[in-house]
Enzyme design. Sequence first.
Site, PDB file in Angstrom:
ATOM      1  N   GLN A  58      -5.025  -2.711   9.190  1.00 31.90           N
ATOM      2  CA  GLN A  58      -4.814  -3.966   8.472  1.00 31.90           C
ATOM      3  C   GLN A  58      -5.465  -5.125   9.230  1.00 31.90           C
ATOM      4  O   GLN A  58      -5.258  -5.285  10.436  1.00 31.90           O
ATOM      5  CB  GLN A  58      -3.299  -4.202   8.285  1.00 31.90           C
ATOM      6  CG  GLN A  58      -2.969  -5.363   7.366  1.00 31.90           C
ATOM      7  CD  GLN A  58      -3.480  -5.151   5.938  1.00 31.90           C
ATOM      8  OE1 GLN A  58      -3.505  -4.035   5.438  1.00 31.90           O
ATOM      9  NE2 GLN A  58      -3.879  -6.226   5.284  1.00 31.90           N
ATOM     10  N   LYS A  89       0.844  -1.205   0.000  1.00 31.34           N
ATOM     11  CA  LYS A  89       0.000   0.000   0.000  1.00 31.34           C
ATOM     12  C   LYS A  89       0.876   1.252   0.000  1.00 31.34           C
ATOM     13  O   LYS A  89       0.570   2.238  -0.685  1.00 31.34           O
ATOM     14  CB  LYS A  89      -0.928  -0.014   1.227  1.00 31.34           C
ATOM     15  CG  LYS A  89      -2.027  -1.059   1.110  1.00 31.34           C
ATOM     16  CD  LYS A  89      -2.834  -1.280   2.377  1.00 31.34           C
ATOM     17  CE  LYS A  89      -3.699  -2.532   2.179  1.00 31.34           C
ATOM     18  NZ  LYS A  89      -4.693  -2.806   3.166  1.00 31.34           N
ATOM     19  N   ASP A 127     -11.178   2.175   3.858  1.00 25.79           N
ATOM     20  CA  ASP A 127     -11.594   0.819   3.487  1.00 25.79           C
ATOM     21  C   ASP A 127     -13.104   0.705   3.285  1.00 25.79           C
ATOM     22  O   ASP A 127     -13.581  -0.334   2.823  1.00 25.79           O
ATOM     23  CB  ASP A 127     -11.224  -0.154   4.626  1.00 25.79           C
ATOM     24  CG  ASP A 127      -9.969  -0.962   4.324  1.00 25.79           C
ATOM     25  OD1 ASP A 127      -9.629  -1.120   3.141  1.00 25.79           O
ATOM     26  OD2 ASP A 127      -9.361  -1.451   5.285  1.00 25.79           O
TER      27      ASP A 127
HETATM   28  N1  LIG Z   1      -7.957  -3.442   6.230  1.00 27.22           N
HETATM   29  C1  LIG Z   1      -7.922  -4.408   5.300  1.00 27.22           C
HETATM   30  N2  LIG Z   1      -7.372  -5.592   5.596  1.00 27.22           N
HETATM   31  C2  LIG Z   1      -7.363  -6.575   4.645  1.00 27.22           C
HETATM   32  C3  LIG Z   1      -7.876  -6.324   3.336  1.00 27.22           C
HETATM   33  C4  LIG Z   1      -8.434  -5.069   3.055  1.00 27.22           C
HETATM   34  O1  LIG Z   1      -8.932  -4.770   1.922  1.00 27.22           O
HETATM   35  N3  LIG Z   1      -8.440  -4.126   4.056  1.00 27.22           N
HETATM   36  N4  LIG Z   1      -7.751  -7.305   2.342  1.00 27.22           N
HETATM   37  C5  LIG Z   1      -6.850  -8.428   2.555  1.00 27.22           C
HETATM   38  C6  LIG Z   1      -5.403  -8.141   2.297  1.00 27.22           C
HETATM   39  N5  LIG Z   1      -5.140  -7.192   1.221  1.00 27.22           N
HETATM   40  C7  LIG Z   1      -5.190  -5.867   1.503  1.00 27.22           C
HETATM   41  O2  LIG Z   1      -5.093  -5.437   2.605  1.00 27.22           O
HETATM   42  C8  LIG Z   1      -4.672  -7.629  -0.059  1.00 27.22           C
HETATM   43  C9  LIG Z   1      -4.508  -8.956  -0.339  1.00 27.22           C
HETATM   44  C10 LIG Z   1      -3.953  -9.366  -1.568  1.00 27.22           C
HETATM   45  C11 LIG Z   1      -3.585  -8.456  -2.517  1.00 27.22           C
HETATM   46  C12 LIG Z   1      -2.935  -8.853  -3.800  1.00 27.22           C
HETATM   47  O3  LIG Z   1      -2.629  -8.003  -4.609  1.00 27.22           O
HETATM   48  N6  LIG Z   1      -2.685 -10.151  -3.974  1.00 27.22           N
HETATM   49  C13 LIG Z   1      -1.994 -10.654  -5.140  1.00 27.22           C
HETATM   50  C14 LIG Z   1      -1.534 -12.089  -4.846  1.00 27.22           C
HETATM   51  C15 LIG Z   1      -0.722 -12.273  -3.598  1.00 27.22           C
HETATM   52  C16 LIG Z   1       0.654 -11.751  -3.707  1.00 27.22           C
HETATM   53  O4  LIG Z   1       1.295 -11.958  -4.735  1.00 27.22           O
HETATM   54  O5  LIG Z   1       1.124 -11.179  -2.705  1.00 27.22           O
HETATM   55  C17 LIG Z   1      -2.934 -10.750  -6.323  1.00 27.22           C
HETATM   56  O6  LIG Z   1      -4.131 -11.009  -6.107  1.00 27.22           O
HETATM   57  O7  LIG Z   1      -2.437 -10.604  -7.440  1.00 27.22           O
HETATM   58  C18 LIG Z   1      -3.768  -7.112  -2.243  1.00 27.22           C
HETATM   59  C19 LIG Z   1      -4.301  -6.707  -1.030  1.00 27.22           C
HETATM   60  C20 LIG Z   1      -6.949  -8.874   4.017  1.00 27.22           C
HETATM   61  N7  LIG Z   1      -6.814  -7.787   4.923  1.00 27.22           N
END
Ligand SMILES: Nc1nc2c(c(=O)[nH]1)N[C@@H](CN(C=O)c1ccc(C(=O)N[C@@H](CCC(=O)O)C(=O)O)cc1)CN2
Length: 286
Positions: A97, A53, A120
């Site tokens: 988070q 982020k 969020d």
């Molecule tokens: N406060 C929050 N906590 C969490 C959220 C959220 O939206 N707000 N979502 C998830 C975690 N998350 C963001 O925080 C998140 C998870 C995965 C990805 C992402 O880009 N993943 C990649 C694959 C994994 C990688 O390679 O690391 C993808 O899909 O291409 C972004 C954000 C839980 N907690």
Amino acid sequence: MTATLLDGKATAAEIKDELRIRVKALAERGITPGLGTVLVGADPGSQAYVNGKHRDCAEVGIASIRRELPADATQQQVDDVLAELNADPACHGYIVQLPLPAHLDTQRVLELIDPDKDADGLHPVNLGRLVLGYDGPLPCTPRGIVELLRRHDVALRGATVAVVGRGNTVGRPLGLLLTRRSENATVTLCHTGTLDLASHTRAADIVIVAAGVPGLLTADMINPGAVVVDVGITRVIGADGKGRYTGDVDPEVAETAGALVPMPGGVGPMTRAMLLTNVVERAERG
Ligand SMILES: Nc1nc2c(c(=O)[nH]1)N[C@@H](CN(C=O)c1ccc(C(=O)N[C@@H](CCC(=O)O)C(=O)O)cc1)CN2
């Protein structure tokens, strides 16, 4: 593979280009948007997401405000950090988070975020605004899914959509978003109590799976040509002993679906892009 891949990474990059222009326009008004993050503990996955982020912020010109607390932080320490960010004029929006360590009260934490700084879109006031059709920050993953489909000309108006999963961050708000007058989709919200899940997914033009169950959606569960969105992201340990992330959609679905939003490279990057969008929109409102 026969399905067209809907590339969330490329679409998120486009959105970041657009945001860079909006951030420059804000700079001309003397405003620098600021995103805060609160991380409690040292879970490697959560650390990686928070780092991502802040990398995104640097790419588009948003200021980063980081707050980190140890895994054994007290509820009072967390409350104090939220009060500080609520009062900080440089912070236009912030996130806590998730998941939080088990001893902390997640509901209380989300309720202590100033709803106007809720980047969020998960504060009960903002989820209530979504229920009522009022303006407010939208939850990032549902907003990212709708934006990705829109930018790939996937028609929602009149479409039947099966959403699998009723969680507060994805499934439930996504159902609300898709049934707004501006989207006009017809949604079936499926969950662990749904009988004969396949009968609902087979009847849908679009199937969105956010259940957190690896490989839950198999090729025989969809209508050939359907659009499939994989929201699942579960960490599993492979035969080689190494950890990796896996989605809710079985890889063979790509042979039957018309289009597929894959994991990785689909919903995750869009979630990150929508977080930046929520902060820029909040800064633009002043
Ligand atoms: N406060 C929050 N906590 C969490 C959220 C959220 O939206 N707000 N979502 C998830 C975690 N998350 C963001 O925080 C998140 C998870 C995965 C990805 C992402 O880009 N993943 C990649 C694959 C994994 C990688 O390679 O690391 C993808 O899909 O291409 C972004 C954000 C839980 N907690």
